[in-house]
Design an enzyme around this catalytic site. Structure first.
Site, PDB file in Angstrom:
ATOM      1  N   ASN A 110     -26.930  -4.439  41.918  1.00  0.00           N
ATOM      2  CA  ASN A 110     -26.774  -5.213  43.157  1.00  0.00           C
ATOM      3  C   ASN A 110     -27.893  -4.877  44.125  1.00  0.00           C
ATOM      4  OD1 ASN A 110     -25.771  -4.017  45.948  1.00  0.00           O
ATOM      5  ND2 ASN A 110     -24.965  -2.650  44.356  1.00  0.00           N
ATOM      6  N   PHE A 114     -26.434  -4.455  52.511  1.00  0.00           N
ATOM      7  CA  PHE A 114     -25.492  -4.286  53.634  1.00  0.00           C
ATOM      8  C   PHE A 114     -25.116  -5.604  54.293  1.00  0.00           C
ATOM      9  CE2 PHE A 114     -26.850   0.385  54.820  1.00  0.00           C
ATOM     10  CZ  PHE A 114     -26.165   0.863  53.721  1.00  0.00           C
ATOM     11  N   SER A 173     -28.051   3.823  50.112  1.00  0.00           N
ATOM     12  CA  SER A 173     -28.218   2.498  49.518  1.00  0.00           C
ATOM     13  C   SER A 173     -29.694   2.277  49.222  1.00  0.00           C
ATOM     14  CB  SER A 173     -27.747   1.404  50.478  1.00  0.00           C
ATOM     15  OG  SER A 173     -28.235   0.162  50.019  1.00  0.00           O
ATOM     16  N   ASN A 175     -30.992  -0.566  48.914  1.00  0.00           N
ATOM     17  CA  ASN A 175     -31.294  -1.957  49.249  1.00  0.00           C
ATOM     18  C   ASN A 175     -31.645  -2.205  50.709  1.00  0.00           C
ATOM     19  OD1 ASN A 175     -30.762  -2.752  46.538  1.00  0.00           O
ATOM     20  ND2 ASN A 175     -28.577  -2.519  46.983  1.00  0.00           N
ATOM     21  N   THR A 176     -31.722  -1.141  51.503  1.00  0.00           N
ATOM     22  CA  THR A 176     -32.240  -1.252  52.868  1.00  0.00           C
ATOM     23  C   THR A 176     -33.515  -0.426  52.882  1.00  0.00           C
ATOM     24  OG1 THR A 176     -30.053  -1.532  53.864  1.00  0.00           O
ATOM     25  CG2 THR A 176     -31.792  -0.675  55.300  1.00  0.00           C
ATOM     26  N   LYS A 211     -22.906  10.473  51.913  1.00  0.00           N
ATOM     27  CA  LYS A 211     -23.021   9.865  50.581  1.00  0.00           C
ATOM     28  C   LYS A 211     -24.473   9.849  50.135  1.00  0.00           C
ATOM     29  CE  LYS A 211     -21.522   5.947  47.804  1.00  0.00           C
ATOM     30  NZ  LYS A 211     -20.669   4.764  47.755  1.00  0.00           N
ATOM     31  N   ASN A 240     -24.227   7.254  45.075  1.00  0.00           N
ATOM     32  CA  ASN A 240     -24.444   5.814  45.200  1.00  0.00           C
ATOM     33  C   ASN A 240     -25.052   5.287  43.882  1.00  0.00           C
ATOM     34  OD1 ASN A 240     -24.893   3.225  46.471  1.00  0.00           O
ATOM     35  ND2 ASN A 240     -24.845   4.332  48.422  1.00  0.00           N
TER      36      ASN A 240
HETATM   37  C1  LIG Z   1     -21.605  -4.725  44.401  1.00  0.00           C
HETATM   38  C2  LIG Z   1     -21.667  -3.332  44.948  1.00  0.00           C
HETATM   39  C3  LIG Z   1     -21.762  -3.128  46.321  1.00  0.00           C
HETATM   40  C4  LIG Z   1     -21.817  -1.825  46.841  1.00  0.00           C
HETATM   41  N1  LIG Z   1     -21.892  -1.642  48.193  1.00  0.00           N
HETATM   42  C5  LIG Z   1     -21.855  -0.376  48.706  1.00  0.00           C
HETATM   43  C6  LIG Z   1     -21.831  -0.176  50.105  1.00  0.00           C
HETATM   44  O1  LIG Z   1     -21.815  -1.097  50.899  1.00  0.00           O
HETATM   45  N2  LIG Z   1     -21.829   1.115  50.547  1.00  0.00           N
HETATM   46  C7  LIG Z   1     -21.812   2.199  49.699  1.00  0.00           C
HETATM   47  O2  LIG Z   1     -21.780   3.342  50.162  1.00  0.00           O
HETATM   48  N3  LIG Z   1     -21.808   2.012  48.364  1.00  0.00           N
HETATM   49  C8  LIG Z   1     -21.814   0.760  47.857  1.00  0.00           C
HETATM   50  N4  LIG Z   1     -21.795   0.584  46.497  1.00  0.00           N
HETATM   51  C9  LIG Z   1     -21.832   1.773  45.607  1.00  0.00           C
HETATM   52  C10 LIG Z   1     -20.448   2.202  45.143  1.00  0.00           C
HETATM   53  O3  LIG Z   1     -19.641   2.606  46.217  1.00  0.00           O
HETATM   54  C11 LIG Z   1     -20.574   3.367  44.147  1.00  0.00           C
HETATM   55  O4  LIG Z   1     -21.130   4.478  44.804  1.00  0.00           O
HETATM   56  C12 LIG Z   1     -21.436   3.021  42.936  1.00  0.00           C
HETATM   57  O5  LIG Z   1     -21.249   1.675  42.549  1.00  0.00           O
HETATM   58  C13 LIG Z   1     -21.148   3.916  41.723  1.00  0.00           C
HETATM   59  O6  LIG Z   1     -19.789   3.801  41.313  1.00  0.00           O
HETATM   60  P1  LIG Z   1     -19.323   2.851  40.092  1.00  0.00           P
HETATM   61  O7  LIG Z   1     -20.204   3.173  38.925  1.00  0.00           O
HETATM   62  O8  LIG Z   1     -17.876   3.211  39.876  1.00  0.00           O
HETATM   63  O9  LIG Z   1     -19.494   1.466  40.576  1.00  0.00           O
HETATM   64  C14 LIG Z   1     -21.761  -0.715  45.952  1.00  0.00           C
HETATM   65  C15 LIG Z   1     -21.662  -0.930  44.584  1.00  0.00           C
HETATM   66  C16 LIG Z   1     -21.606  -2.217  44.069  1.00  0.00           C
HETATM   67  C17 LIG Z   1     -21.480  -2.404  42.580  1.00  0.00           C
END
Ligand SMILES: Cc1cc2nc3c(=O)[nH]c(=O)nc-3n(C[C@H](O)[C@H](O)[C@H](O)COP(=O)(O)O)c2cc1C
Length: 358
Positions: A110, A114, A173, A175-176, A211, A240
């Site tokens: 992704n 934000f 993140s 992405n910022t 985080k 993350n």
């Molecule tokens: C579509 C998507 C959006 C995410 N948005 C955020 C976010 O806004 N803030 C954040 O701290 N992590 C965000 N994450 C990261 C997740 O909280 C997590 O740290 C990461 O996906 C690893 O866990 P997973 O393998 O179980 O998905 C996002 C992940 C995905 C897939």
């Protein structure tokens, strides 16, 4: 996977990932009965930073960015739900498409950036549920165009301290642009000092977690651990999404820019988790996240040093009954091993994970 999950997934995978996400939020908002009754067991309870978690499994940030459905998520069985990331001002995020399924890898890339409705909207919703039971953390971030990013985090602390069971400072993140540079020692020191001062000034003082990214080398982890210890941050969330592309099958979309999550992230995020546990010592809280999709992978995070575990991408591939299945699997495990508490597992594979190569 239950029959209902299979049907739901087939339906949702017919849509592009972002539409599917919106539909799943709508289903939760309507209270559709999409999962069984929550699983409860004394042996799954975890007491951490003054909070009594009914079980160690939480919904990770990024699913409910605007705090629309925290109570419905808790209803799926999660012991806690983290909403956000919320930034002071609403922002649209990056151009679409910006979420990609890597089905053969059970992973997602992704680059949302934000996208969220901002502090006001999230605060309104959290204020409306104030006083309700259930542990809800709020994940705070900075606007892309902010002239004072640290100020954005301070504002997040001040705004959400009255509503949040805990606050997460998200500087990881990918992405910022430039956000992850806040993990470097000097900037991090200033950020954490100001965040802790904002909490000290607030009338309610929830625990604060930091985080971090999985794409850090040992020296960077040492700096982060030193700052977390010095500034008395309550805990760390590891991790993350990753910018690395670890041996993926889904070649067609593996080249997309963004953060990778899901199964391929498990190994790396668990190594970083164990290294951070070693650096922080046994008393600091750690939440393990990245690639958890079963009771076995959730238990492994605890063995590698996590107090609590979160999931996101696993839910996309396994459906809303996943939390219930993970918790039932944990209960079967503690029964088989005759453990008094799931806590007894913590750190018992710490050395194994910490010694693996990143
Ligand atoms: C579509 C998507 C959006 C995410 N948005 C955020 C976010 O806004 N803030 C954040 O701290 N992590 C965000 N994450 C990261 C997740 O909280 C997590 O740290 C990461 O996906 C690893 O866990 P997973 O393998 O179980 O998905 C996002 C992940 C995905 C897939």
């Amino acid at each position: 996977m239950s029959l209902l999950d299979r049907v739901g997934q087939k339906l949702l995978f017919g849509f592009d990932p972002e539409t599917a996400h919106g539909l799943s939020i709508a289903a939760l908002r309507c209270g559709l009965p999409i999962a069984g009754r929550p699983v409860r067991d004394e042996r799954l309870k975890v007491s951490l930073c003054g909070i009594d978690f009914p079980n160690p499994l939480g919904m990770a940030a990024g699913y409910d960015k605007n705090a629309e459905v925290p109570d419905a998520l808790l209803g799926l069985g999660f012991g806690f739900a983290e909403v956000g990331t919320v930034t002071p001002l609403s922002q649209a995020g990056n151009p679409k498409p910006r979420i990609f399924r890597l089905t053969a890898d059970e992973a997602v890339i992704n680059r949302l950036g934000f996208n969220n409705e901002g502090h006001d909207a999230a605060e309104r919703r959290l204020a409306a549920r104030r006083g309700r039971a259930g542990i809800v953390g709020v994940n705070i971030g900075a606007n892309k165009d902010s002239a004072d990013r640290i100020g954005d985090y301070e504002r997040g602390v001040t705004r959400f301290a009255p509503y949040a069971s805990y606050l997460t400072v998200n500087i990881s993140s990918p992405n910022t642009p430039g956000l992850r540079t806040m993990q470097a020692r000097e900037q991090l020191g200033e950020l954490l000092t100001r965040v802790m001062a904002a909490r000290a000034a607030a009338s309610v003082k929830p625990p604060i977690f930091l985080k971090i990214a999985p794409d850090l080398v040992e020296a960077e982890l040492e700096d982060i651990a030193a700052e977390v210890t010095e500034k008395q941050i309550d805990g760390v969330i590891v991790s993350n999404t990753t910018i690395s592309r670890l041996s993926l099958h889904s070649a067609a979309v593996a080249g997309e820019t963004g953060g990778l999550s899901g199964k391929p992230l498990f190994e790396r995020s668990t190594i970083v988790l164990a290294r951070i546990r070693k650096l922080l010592g046994p008393d600091r809280a750690i939440i393990g996240v990245g690639g958890v999709d079963s009771a076995q992978t959730a238990l492994e995070k605890i063995r590698a040093g996590a107090d609590l575990v979160q999931i996101y991408t696993g839910m996309i591939y396994a459906g809303p009954s996943l939390p219930g299945r993970i918790l039932s699997g944990m209960i079967r495990f503690v029964e088989k091993e005759r453990l008094k508490s799931i806590r007894d597992l913590r750190d018992n594979r710490l050395d194994f994970w910490a010694s693996k190569q990143l």
